[in-house]
Each structure stands twice: as C-alpha cells, then as structure tokens.
Design a protein around this motif. Sequence first.
Motif, PDB file in Angstrom:
ATOM      1  N   GLY A  22       0.809  -1.218   0.000  1.00 19.69           N
ATOM      2  CA  GLY A  22       0.000   0.000   0.000  1.00 19.69           C
ATOM      3  C   GLY A  22       0.838   1.261   0.000  1.00 19.69           C
ATOM      4  N   THR A  23       1.856   1.298   0.846  1.00 15.74           N
ATOM      5  CA  THR A  23       2.684   2.500   0.925  1.00 15.74           C
ATOM      6  C   THR A  23       3.540   2.673  -0.333  1.00 15.74           C
ATOM      7  OG1 THR A  23       4.296   1.210   2.221  1.00 15.74           O
ATOM      8  CG2 THR A  23       2.761   2.609   3.437  1.00 15.74           C
ATOM      9  N   LEU A  24       3.923   1.576  -0.962  1.00 17.43           N
ATOM     10  CA  LEU A  24       4.671   1.678  -2.215  1.00 17.43           C
ATOM     11  C   LEU A  24       3.817   2.292  -3.318  1.00 17.43           C
ATOM     12  CD1 LEU A  24       6.738  -1.631  -2.363  1.00 17.43           C
ATOM     13  CD2 LEU A  24       7.652   0.691  -2.575  1.00 17.43           C
ATOM     14  N   ILE A  25       2.542   1.917  -3.360  1.00 15.92           N
ATOM     15  CA  ILE A  25       1.648   2.501  -4.363  1.00 15.92           C
ATOM     16  C   ILE A  25       1.490   4.002  -4.120  1.00 15.92           C
ATOM     17  CG2 ILE A  25      -0.731   2.537  -5.198  1.00 15.92           C
ATOM     18  CD1 ILE A  25      -0.805  -0.498  -4.739  1.00 15.92           C
ATOM     19  N   VAL A  26       1.352   4.394  -2.856  1.00 19.91           N
ATOM     20  CA  VAL A  26       1.269   5.820  -2.524  1.00 19.91           C
ATOM     21  C   VAL A  26       2.559   6.528  -2.931  1.00 19.91           C
ATOM     22  CG1 VAL A  26       1.150   7.484  -0.628  1.00 19.91           C
ATOM     23  CG2 VAL A  26      -0.393   5.510  -0.673  1.00 19.91           C
ATOM     24  N   TYR A  27       3.686   5.893  -2.660  1.00 17.54           N
ATOM     25  CA  TYR A  27       4.977   6.480  -3.038  1.00 17.54           C
ATOM     26  C   TYR A  27       5.063   6.656  -4.551  1.00 17.54           C
ATOM     27  CZ  TYR A  27      10.044   6.784  -3.789  1.00 17.54           C
ATOM     28  OH  TYR A  27      11.300   7.153  -4.195  1.00 17.54           O
ATOM     29  N   GLY A  28       4.616   5.670  -5.301  1.00 15.18           N
ATOM     30  CA  GLY A  28       4.615   5.781  -6.753  1.00 15.18           C
ATOM     31  C   GLY A  28       3.750   6.930  -7.239  1.00 15.18           C
ATOM     32  N   LEU A  29       2.587   7.105  -6.597  1.00 15.31           N
ATOM     33  CA  LEU A  29       1.716   8.235  -6.932  1.00 15.31           C
ATOM     34  C   LEU A  29       2.437   9.567  -6.705  1.00 15.31           C
ATOM     35  CD1 LEU A  29      -1.638   7.075  -5.269  1.00 15.31           C
ATOM     36  CD2 LEU A  29      -1.175   7.199  -7.717  1.00 15.31           C
ATOM     37  N   TYR A  81       4.355  19.135  -2.416  1.00 13.49           N
ATOM     38  CA  TYR A  81       3.068  19.245  -3.114  1.00 13.49           C
ATOM     39  C   TYR A  81       2.255  20.401  -2.544  1.00 13.49           C
ATOM     40  CZ  TYR A  81       3.086  14.888  -5.866  1.00 13.49           C
ATOM     41  OH  TYR A  81       3.354  13.915  -6.789  1.00 13.49           O
ATOM     42  N   ALA A  82       2.196  20.463  -1.214  1.00 14.88           N
ATOM     43  CA  ALA A  82       1.407  21.517  -0.573  1.00 14.88           C
ATOM     44  C   ALA A  82       1.947  22.901  -0.915  1.00 14.88           C
ATOM     45  CB  ALA A  82       1.402  21.298   0.939  1.00 14.88           C
ATOM     46  N   MET A  83       3.258  23.026  -1.001  1.00 16.86           N
ATOM     47  CA  MET A  83       3.862  24.310  -1.342  1.00 16.86           C
ATOM     48  C   MET A  83       3.407  24.779  -2.722  1.00 16.86           C
ATOM     49  SD  MET A  83       7.696  23.634   0.145  1.00 16.86           S
ATOM     50  CE  MET A  83       8.418  25.155  -0.498  1.00 16.86           C
ATOM     51  N   LEU A  84       3.369  23.876  -3.680  1.00 15.30           N
ATOM     52  CA  LEU A  84       2.923  24.244  -5.022  1.00 15.30           C
ATOM     53  C   LEU A  84       1.435  24.571  -5.045  1.00 15.30           C
ATOM     54  CD1 LEU A  84       4.644  21.959  -7.695  1.00 15.30           C
ATOM     55  CD2 LEU A  84       5.128  24.323  -7.102  1.00 15.30           C
ATOM     56  N   ALA A  85       0.658  23.784  -4.314  1.00 14.65           N
ATOM     57  CA  ALA A  85      -0.793  23.982  -4.331  1.00 14.65           C
ATOM     58  C   ALA A  85      -1.199  25.305  -3.683  1.00 14.65           C
ATOM     59  CB  ALA A  85      -1.482  22.822  -3.615  1.00 14.65           C
ATOM     60  N   GLY A 123      -0.661   6.884 -11.172  1.00 14.98           N
ATOM     61  CA  GLY A 123      -0.723   8.279 -10.756  1.00 14.98           C
ATOM     62  C   GLY A 123      -1.172   9.243 -11.839  1.00 14.98           C
ATOM     63  N   PRO A 124      -0.450   9.339 -12.952  1.00 17.87           N
ATOM     64  CA  PRO A 124      -0.867  10.281 -13.998  1.00 17.87           C
ATOM     65  C   PRO A 124      -2.247   9.974 -14.577  1.00 17.87           C
ATOM     66  CG  PRO A 124       1.421   9.621 -14.308  1.00 17.87           C
ATOM     67  CD  PRO A 124       0.857   8.722 -13.248  1.00 17.87           C
ATOM     68  N   ILE A 125      -2.604   8.686 -14.638  1.00 15.43           N
ATOM     69  CA  ILE A 125      -3.917   8.323 -15.175  1.00 15.43           C
ATOM     70  C   ILE A 125      -5.026   8.834 -14.265  1.00 15.43           C
ATOM     71  CG2 ILE A 125      -5.417   6.394 -15.779  1.00 15.43           C
ATOM     72  CD1 ILE A 125      -2.894   4.794 -16.458  1.00 15.43           C
ATOM     73  N   VAL A 126      -4.890   8.566 -12.956  1.00 11.05           N
ATOM     74  CA  VAL A 126      -5.900   9.003 -11.999  1.00 11.05           C
ATOM     75  C   VAL A 126      -5.942  10.524 -11.922  1.00 11.05           C
ATOM     76  CG1 VAL A 126      -6.572   8.958  -9.565  1.00 11.05           C
ATOM     77  CG2 VAL A 126      -5.714   6.876 -10.663  1.00 11.05           C
ATOM     78  N   PHE A 127      -4.756  11.140 -11.930  1.00 10.73           N
ATOM     79  CA  PHE A 127      -4.695  12.606 -11.887  1.00 10.73           C
ATOM     80  C   PHE A 127      -5.412  13.207 -13.095  1.00 10.73           C
ATOM     81  CE2 PHE A 127      -2.859  16.701 -12.845  1.00 10.73           C
ATOM     82  CZ  PHE A 127      -2.740  17.311 -11.609  1.00 10.73           C
ATOM     83  N   GLY A 128      -5.145  12.654 -14.286  1.00 18.79           N
ATOM     84  CA  GLY A 128      -5.772  13.171 -15.492  1.00 18.79           C
ATOM     85  C   GLY A 128      -7.277  13.031 -15.493  1.00 18.79           C
ATOM     86  N   TRP A 129      -7.797  12.083 -14.722  1.00 20.24           N
ATOM     87  CA  TRP A 129      -9.243  11.898 -14.638  1.00 20.24           C
ATOM     88  C   TRP A 129      -9.874  12.785 -13.575  1.00 20.24           C
ATOM     89  CZ3 TRP A 129     -12.512   9.546 -10.834  1.00 20.24           C
ATOM     90  CH2 TRP A 129     -13.818   9.305 -11.266  1.00 20.24           C
ATOM     91  N   PHE A 156      -3.284  18.100  -5.581  1.00 22.48           N
ATOM     92  CA  PHE A 156      -1.955  18.198  -4.972  1.00 22.48           C
ATOM     93  C   PHE A 156      -2.056  18.192  -3.450  1.00 22.48           C
ATOM     94  CE2 PHE A 156       1.755  19.361  -7.791  1.00 22.48           C
ATOM     95  CZ  PHE A 156       1.197  18.801  -8.938  1.00 22.48           C
ATOM     96  N   LEU A 157      -3.050  18.902  -2.911  1.00 20.39           N
ATOM     97  CA  LEU A 157      -3.235  18.912  -1.459  1.00 20.39           C
ATOM     98  C   LEU A 157      -3.649  17.532  -0.947  1.00 20.39           C
ATOM     99  CD1 LEU A 157      -5.023  22.343  -0.903  1.00 20.39           C
ATOM    100  CD2 LEU A 157      -2.692  21.710  -0.211  1.00 20.39           C
ATOM    101  N   SER A 158      -4.453  16.828  -1.707  1.00 22.13           N
ATOM    102  CA  SER A 158      -4.863  15.473  -1.311  1.00 22.13           C
ATOM    103  C   SER A 158      -3.660  14.533  -1.259  1.00 22.13           C
ATOM    104  CB  SER A 158      -5.908  14.934  -2.297  1.00 22.13           C
ATOM    105  OG  SER A 158      -7.066  15.740  -2.291  1.00 22.13           O
ATOM    106  N   LEU A 159      -2.769  14.658  -2.232  1.00 21.07           N
ATOM    107  CA  LEU A 159      -1.567  13.819  -2.237  1.00 21.07           C
ATOM    108  C   LEU A 159      -0.642  14.189  -1.079  1.00 21.07           C
ATOM    109  CD1 LEU A 159      -0.871  13.695  -6.076  1.00 21.07           C
ATOM    110  CD2 LEU A 159      -1.513  11.773  -4.611  1.00 21.07           C
ATOM    111  N   ALA A 160      -0.588  15.474  -0.747  1.00 20.81           N
ATOM    112  CA  ALA A 160       0.203  15.896   0.410  1.00 20.81           C
ATOM    113  C   ALA A 160      -0.337  15.251   1.684  1.00 20.81           C
ATOM    114  CB  ALA A 160       0.193  17.418   0.534  1.00 20.81           C
ATOM    115  N   ALA A 161      -1.658  15.226   1.820  1.00 19.75           N
ATOM    116  CA  ALA A 161      -2.276  14.598   2.990  1.00 19.75           C
ATOM    117  C   ALA A 161      -2.041  13.094   2.996  1.00 19.75           C
ATOM    118  CB  ALA A 161      -3.772  14.899   3.006  1.00 19.75           C
ATOM    119  N   LEU A 162      -2.070  12.488   1.818  1.00 21.42           N
ATOM    120  CA  LEU A 162      -1.872  11.047   1.715  1.00 21.42           C
ATOM    121  C   LEU A 162      -0.486  10.635   2.198  1.00 21.42           C
ATOM    122  CD1 LEU A 162      -3.505   8.601   0.738  1.00 21.42           C
ATOM    123  CD2 LEU A 162      -2.440   8.891  -1.519  1.00 21.42           C
TER     124      LEU A 162
END
Length: 265
Positions: A78-85, A150-154, A211-217, A228-234
């Motif tokens: 699970g954490t590896l998938i989050v890291y990949g995202l 991520y949060a800094m950019l958002a 990651g890019p697929i889900v983001f693009g959707w 970006f904020l959601s990924l920062a929280a994740l």
Amino acid sequence: MGAVNAGATPGKILTGLAAFWVQSWRHAWLAMAALSFGVTVWNAWLLPKRAVSRDGMKANQRLHFRQFTRAACIPLYGTLIVYGLLFSVYLTFAVDLVSSVDAMKSPVDKLFWPLLGIAGLTTVFTGSAVSRYGVRSLLSVSLPLCGLSYAMLALASNHQWVILGSAVLFGATSIAPGTGFMVWGIRLFKERPSIGSGTVFFFQSVGTITGPIVFGWIAPRIGVAPVFLSLAALSVVVLPFFPSRVFDTSAPGPSGALEPGTDFV
C-alpha cells in the motif's frame, strides 16, 4: 543502495540544462532518445552473460504465492503505491500547475529541473541513514516532506521562490524513500532477496503508472491544486503503516546467510 537510487538525479540536471542549451524541446527529446539507446547498448555489452552467483549457492526457499499474501506484506504494498503516486504526479504535472498561473519568469523558470536534480544528489546518504536511524525513521521523515513539496505548489503556485523551494524539497526527498522501501522489501523476503527487491519495484511501478492516469481523470473535475493537497495529505496518512521495528542491516555471515538472531535490532 543510496548511490544507486541517486543515479537518476544527474539525468534531471541534464534535462534542466537542456532548456538553456537547446532551442527546441524536440531536439532535446531526440538527444535523450539517442542517449538512452547508447546506454542500453552499453549495458548489454557490460552486464555478464551468465547468472551471477556463488558456486553451489541456491535459494534457501522455494517461491510460493502465499509468500506475497502474508499480512506483513500488505502495508509495504500500500505505501509503495502511494509512493509511486507521489513520485510520478509531481514529475508529470508540477510544471503544468506552475505554467497555468504564469508565475515563473525567464530565466528563473529554467532553474526548476536543475535544482530538483542537484537536491536529489543528497540521496546518496540514505543508505547510511537507514543503518543509523532505521527504515521507519527514514520513511517517516522523507515521505511527509515529499508531500510538503506538493502543498507548497498547491498553496503558493504564484510565488516563484516558493516554487523553486518546492522543487528542491521534492528533489531531496522524493528518491530517499526508495532506499527504505528496498530494505523493507528485502527483509520481508530475506530468504529470496531478489524477490523482495522485485516486489518493491513492481508495486512502486503500479503507483507510478496509475498516478498520472488518476490525476488526469480527477484534476479536470476538482482542480489541480486540490489534487496536490490530497496527495500531500496522503503522504501523512500512510505513516502508521511503516514498520515499527528497526531492520538490522549488518553484513551477512560467511555462508551468505544472516547470522542467527539478527532479524531485528
């Protein structure tokens, strides 16, 4: 291991410098394609043709599907998938977010990728960090800091110095977790270390591709900054799933196996 993970950072530096030297990004892409082909040919010539193993050395354990379905492995997956995202979305869409608000002015805008790559060179020291502080400590610090980029950019995508700070922070922390995950995976499959490293790359790739697929959707529906904020929280949500014990990283015994009693310290 840290040096291996840091190997991608010179490429990011060269990519950024190409923005200064090359008039067209098409030429830059062609140059990178030629370089990739050359490296592939070099690797084919350099790598040994036969399996690398010690005489008479065989795997201590046969491979079974149930090895991958153990409860201890699920947090790693699970954490590896989050890291990949986290790794893929920033590299793919951070520049788009910055470009959408036109906050970066030339020539400062060309510093984004070189600074990201230079900061990533610090990953060389992550192997020592694992030995000294453990896997949990490395992941608990580096992954949330990656999320902070991520949060800094958002939250401040219209301030160019915050943008460059985000690039430096992402460069320094986005590759660092890879060393911790690799040690974690190898320890879970300590009888077959190559399976452990392969498993780490597999699940990280799942997140990197997804990651890019889900983001693009999602991004067109709720906006880039909220994603970006959601990924920062994740990056913080996964903290409880990191291993609670410090993996031992001592050298193997004379036979190639770990000495008795060195599973954990």
